[in-house]
Write an enzyme that holds these catalytic residues in place. Structure first.
Site, PDB file in Angstrom:
ATOM      1  N   ASP A  52     145.016   8.814 105.567  1.00 46.62           N
ATOM      2  CA  ASP A  52     144.763  10.343 105.219  1.00 46.62           C
ATOM      3  C   ASP A  52     146.292  10.942 105.044  1.00 46.62           C
ATOM      4  O   ASP A  52     147.318  10.262 105.434  1.00 46.62           O
ATOM      5  CB  ASP A  52     144.175  11.187 106.352  1.00 46.62           C
ATOM      6  CG  ASP A  52     142.960  11.164 106.203  1.00 46.62           C
ATOM      7  OD1 ASP A  52     142.364  11.068 105.195  1.00 46.62           O
ATOM      8  OD2 ASP A  52     142.138  11.182 107.404  1.00 46.62           O
ATOM      9  N   TYR A 119     146.002  -0.743 114.404  1.00 46.89           N
ATOM     10  CA  TYR A 119     146.484   0.771 114.326  1.00 46.89           C
ATOM     11  C   TYR A 119     147.494   1.034 115.570  1.00 46.89           C
ATOM     12  O   TYR A 119     147.109   0.186 116.776  1.00 46.89           O
ATOM     13  CB  TYR A 119     145.517   1.890 114.262  1.00 46.89           C
ATOM     14  CG  TYR A 119     144.994   2.251 112.900  1.00 46.89           C
ATOM     15  CD1 TYR A 119     145.601   2.738 111.978  1.00 46.89           C
ATOM     16  CD2 TYR A 119     143.750   1.521 112.557  1.00 46.89           C
ATOM     17  CE1 TYR A 119     144.861   2.894 110.566  1.00 46.89           C
ATOM     18  CE2 TYR A 119     142.922   1.659 111.476  1.00 46.89           C
ATOM     19  CZ  TYR A 119     143.543   2.385 110.669  1.00 46.89           C
ATOM     20  OH  TYR A 119     143.024   2.407 109.210  1.00 46.89           O
TER      21      TYR A 119
END
Lengths: 267, 267
Positions: A52, A119
């Site tokens: 994003d 992540y």
């Protein structure tokens, strides 16, 4: 036909996310523009993860195909040169960089062949506003109880239906069951002596905004708003509204993509 | 009439420098816009130092006068709130912040009453491109000999005519003689284990681009392009073309402003 797999890093601050959009600067759009120049043919890039806006990557992967003559190592140098603005001025560095490139078999796909990802979410945990970290950390002012966060993390590790950590608006998924192979929470001091907390999470796949909602939930545990045990109930309930807030994009880094199950599971 | 002295910090990356310019986002322009809203009257701000585009500040000072009712501490909170974009979204932090404010005598002027300043210049000294530091460090790839830089710094300390370290384009100065009270060069590892070098320089005044040209010269000494002793000749010659390159703006931080000579000279 060559098939090239790239490893790329980017500072997501000035990008409207990964995915190509007309009139907007996106990572995919920038890569395709520059690689098309370097390869002298139109290039379409397939990324592993559609990050994003504001989200960073240390080890995003992307593949592209074409009949181009330029050798793979020359391609990296030439593309990075354009991405850094031609390196005309001293000390100038761009916000997107190809770390490495390798030729892979023609059937290989950067996204569909990925077995999992790691992540990292970076939190700056101090009272006074830190403006120089604002695009790379989520600053949480209240002192966080890291032991409570570690305990809560135990309820997230393993194979579960993670519907509770899924935001609306992502693409339709067949199942919301995922396996989290590892979830480590560590702390350090940054160069100014401020407390930083890193959440590292490794899994076979992630739902839309899953890492950011997990982080928001862990922050609520760390700040005492939720007891650690509540996370077990949240996961079992499958209800998004029981979980914590969605942590902001600027603390999130796509760290690594795994193409071998044994690397992912750490066997 | 109140006279308020502000201490402010900013990340200079997205500003066209300090000085007010029509149609451009500058630090002075932003401060005046926001303070005029908070004070409910047009405000003109006088800064101590007109930092260039891309240059940062940790302790810039600025004063402004007016007949406004808002108490000084409320003014800081209200202005910072607007500067951070209203703090509507979680974790959102702006790139300009008022650190503190105090009422000073009516005759006080942030710039003319300053006795001196301290700047810090941050260098990242490692081979591999570090994209996340690009707006806050000058990355020098060749390993720098810090001992040679420290030796060269000895020729810069003290009172000299610093014409050799003055760029064209600044405002006319009566004299190019300045006193450098201190020039420290230190090294550290950053959070990724990369070598950082900090140049701290304290003086009673600085010519246009002086710190950046001193840094460029010290980098050339550190990389072996110039011997440390050459810096003595450079200073004595008064010739800009003998000195090193102008280091880029993003490594430079206005660190502190001194209003008392004893603080500046460290007596």
């Amino acid at each position: 036909m060559k098939n090239i797999l790239l490893t790329i890093e980017y500072d997501g601050t000035s990008f409207f996310g990964w995915q190509r959009q007309p009139e907007k600067r996106t990572v995919q759009g920038e890569l395709e523009r520059v690689l098309s120049v370097v390869c002298r043919c139109p290039v379409q890039v397939n990324g592993t993860s559609r990050t994003d806006a504001g989200v960073h990557a240390l080890g995003q992967r992307a593949s592209f195909k074409g009949d181009f003559g330029i050798p793979t190592d020359r391609l990296v140098v030439a593309a990075n040169n354009i991405l850094a603005g031609g390196m005309n001025s001293i000390g100038k560095i761009g916000d997107l960089r190809i770390v490495s490139a390798e030729e892979v078999p023609e059937g290989f796909h950067a996204r569909f062949d990925a077995k999992g990802k790691k992540y990292v979410y970076k939190i700056l945990n101090c009272q006074e506003t830190q403006i120089f970290s604002r695009n790379q950390y989520y600053q949480v002012r209240k002192s966080l109880n890291i032991e409570a966060m570690k305990q809560a993390a135990l309820y997230i590790k393993g194979t579960h239906d993670f519907k509770c950590f899924q935001a609306a608006g992502g693409e339709e998924k067949k199942t919301t069951v995922r396996t989290i192979y590892d979830l480590q929470i560590t702390e350090e001091k940054n160069e100014l002596g401020k407390r930083t907390i890193f959440i590292e999470i490794k899994g076979d796949g992630f739902l839309y905004n899953m890492v950011r909602i997990i982080t928001g939930t862990l922050v609520e545990v760390g700040s005492g708003k939720l007891p650690a045990e509540a996370v077990q109930d949240i996961v079992e309930s499958g209800q998004r509204q029981k979980a914590g807030h969605t942590a902001p994009p600027q603390g999130l880094y796509l760290s690594k993509v795994y193409y071998k199950l044994e690397d992912l599971a750490g066997l």
